[in-house]
Design an enzyme around this catalytic site. Structure first.
Site, mmCIF file in Angstrom:
data_model
loop_
_atom_site.group_PDB
_atom_site.id
_atom_site.type_symbol
_atom_site.label_atom_id
_atom_site.label_comp_id
_atom_site.label_asym_id
_atom_site.label_seq_id
_atom_site.Cartn_x
_atom_site.Cartn_y
_atom_site.Cartn_z
ATOM 1 N N TYR A 172 20.955 61.025 -79.825
ATOM 2 C CA TYR A 172 20.609 60.170 -81.210
ATOM 3 C C TYR A 172 20.479 61.037 -82.321
ATOM 4 C CZ TYR A 172 20.718 55.724 -78.340
ATOM 5 O OH TYR A 172 20.967 54.764 -77.713
ATOM 6 N N LYS A 183 16.619 63.218 -66.577
ATOM 7 C CA LYS A 183 17.899 63.659 -65.755
ATOM 8 C C LYS A 183 17.914 65.208 -65.500
ATOM 9 C CE LYS A 183 21.149 62.411 -64.307
ATOM 10 N NZ LYS A 183 21.683 62.151 -62.738
ATOM 11 N N ASP A 197 18.707 57.900 -62.556
ATOM 12 C CA ASP A 197 19.190 57.087 -61.610
ATOM 13 C C ASP A 197 18.707 56.441 -60.576
ATOM 14 O OD1 ASP A 197 20.447 60.091 -61.782
ATOM 15 O OD2 ASP A 197 20.071 59.438 -59.612
ATOM 16 N N ASP A 247 16.972 54.078 -73.954
ATOM 17 C CA ASP A 247 17.605 52.932 -74.696
ATOM 18 C C ASP A 247 18.300 52.151 -73.435
ATOM 19 O OD1 ASP A 247 19.074 51.402 -76.321
ATOM 20 O OD2 ASP A 247 20.607 53.113 -76.839
#
Ligand code: NAD
Length: 403
Positions: free
Chosen positions: A150, A217, A267, A291
């Site tokens: 971002y 992640k 995930d 987000d």
């Protein structure tokens, strides 16, 4: 009773009984939901303190109304008002197309360095949900707000500097990037990661929460997402050794009074947030993950019309509470949409100010209103037997039921 400024001293907000609070009404459905929400907030404060405490609202301009009146989308006076009065609230703003500003919300966050996006996600009985046990969802997401993809550090495909960057990376690192690629840079700093995590831990401690999960992640992006996780464990172990405990230390069973700190790969988190949401409480995560996570969790408890939010700089005491949905222009001025997101953001704001009783009153009024089956169109069409009421009618009902 002269209105006063909220002050910030020794990392604490000092809230007078009659604080000035700037608000941005917002575009599209903004005026409708602002009228509804401000009425509910005022009524809750009045019921709790019979006039001894009272908010002095101060309208500040942003978005279409600002552009119409001043020629600017985000006038400097608006930013100055949030700096001066520290705590404020806003409705949704149109993102001007081709106006030179990428997003007014992003601009506000950057200018005030509102580094934590805080989204509580809880279920109110009666609200239609796509999952079987939505009552098990009760989380508060802390999303880092200033960096990650971002940050806007992007190189367009086939640009001169993009080619130069690709060439440099090939020569210096041996990285083969296709020459027609666009390239984005994902900065994750220790500084920003730890101030976000600190906010999450302090929140968990102050609210008697059971666990903090760092979602990342890191299995793939080791030096950004992976670093977010390892800095987090190191920091929590050093600074909060007396109050947090890791999974390894307690095998998932923290002793009384201690908060469990754990992590989950993004995930898997998305799966488990659906299959065993009761195992998650406070979530601390990077910007892009945050987000996705905040919207996905909001969907489990009723969707965009229901989810409150805030952008906060805990170190300097700045906070802007906001409706998390957009301006829904097709419903503007129809007195039709659901004002709950902004009402709950107002409740969050009161809690942040230490006016807890008023915050609880709003939540209980809302709970009763939703349980009564008299709701706005978005919920009514999904609730068998429900009666549709207007935006202002729903606010009236909450005011009546919180008495
Ligand atoms: P949106 O949230 O405005 O609308 C999508 C749909 O969601 C609407 O058509 C409506 O059906 C529903 N909806 C939204 N809010 C609702 C409410 N309170 N009650 C009932 N239903 C509701 O999203 P969009 O159409 O993608 O965006 C419209 C504008 O809003 C754009 O200019 C966008 O940039 C802006 N936006 C602003 C914010 C913000 O200020 N925080 C956030 C998202 C989008």
């Amino acid at each position: 009773m002269a209105a006063k400024k909220i002050q910030f001293q020794n990392e604490q907000l000092i809230v007078p009984d009659n604080p000035v609070i700037p608000f941005i009404e917002g575009d599209g459905i903004g005026p409708d939901i602002w009228r509804a929400a401000s009425r509910v907030i005022e009524q809750a404060v009045r019921l709790c303190w019979q006039g001894k405490r009272r908010i002095q609202w101060k309208e500040v301009l942003a978005g279409e109304k600002a552009h119409r009146k001043t020629g600017k989308w985000l006038p400097e006076e608006t930013l100055q008002a949030f700096r001066t009065f520290r705590v404020g609230i806003k409705g949704p703003l149109t993102t001007p197309v081709g106006g030179g500003i990428r997003s007014l919300n992003v601009a506000l966050r950057q200018q005030l360095d509102l580094y934590a996006c805080v989204r509580p996600v809880r279920y109110f009985p009666g609200v239609p949900s796509p999952v079987r046990e939505p009552q098990k969802v009760n989380m508060v997401v802390f999303r880092e707000n200033t960096e990650d993809v971002y940050a806007g550090f992007e190189f367009e495909s086939a640009g001169e500097d993009t080619r130069a960057l690709i060439k440099y990376l090939a020569e210096s690192k041996g990285w083969q990037i296709r020459p027609d690629s666009g390239v984005g840079i994902k900065p994750i700093s220790k500084f920003a990661s730890l101030r976000l995590l600190q906010s999450a831990v302090e929140y968990a401690l102050a609210h008697g929460r059971k666990s903090i999960t760092m979602v990342h992640k890191g299995n793939i992006q080791k030096f950004t997402e992976g670093a977010f996780r390892s800095w987090g464990y190191e920091f929590a172990g050093d600074k909060y050794a007396d109050s947090v405990v890791s999974w390894e230390e307690c095998h998932g069973n923290p002793p009384d009074g201690k908060i469990l700190i754990k992590d989950a790969i993004a995930d898997i988190f998305f799966q488990q947030a659906l299959t065993r949401p009761e195992e998650f409480d406070v979530i601390a995560t990077t910007n892009l993950n945050g987000d996705y996570i905040s919207d996905a969790l909001a969907a489990q408890v009723g969707g965009v019309g229901m989810a409150p939010g805030a952008n906060i700089n805990y170190q300097e005491g700045y906070a802007i509470f906001e409706a998390t949905h957009g301006t829904a222009p097709k419903y503007a001025d129809m007195d039709k949409v659901n004002p709950t997101s902004l009402i709950l953001s107002g409740a969050m704001m009161l809690e942040h100010m230490g006016w807890i009783e008023a915050s609880r009153k709003i939540e209980s009024g809302l709970e009763k209103a939703l349980a009564s089956g008299q709701v706005t169109y978005d919920l009514a069409r999904l609730m068998p037997g429900a009666e549709e009421v207007s935006c202002s009618g729903f606010a009236d009902l909450i005011c009546e039921l919180m008495a």
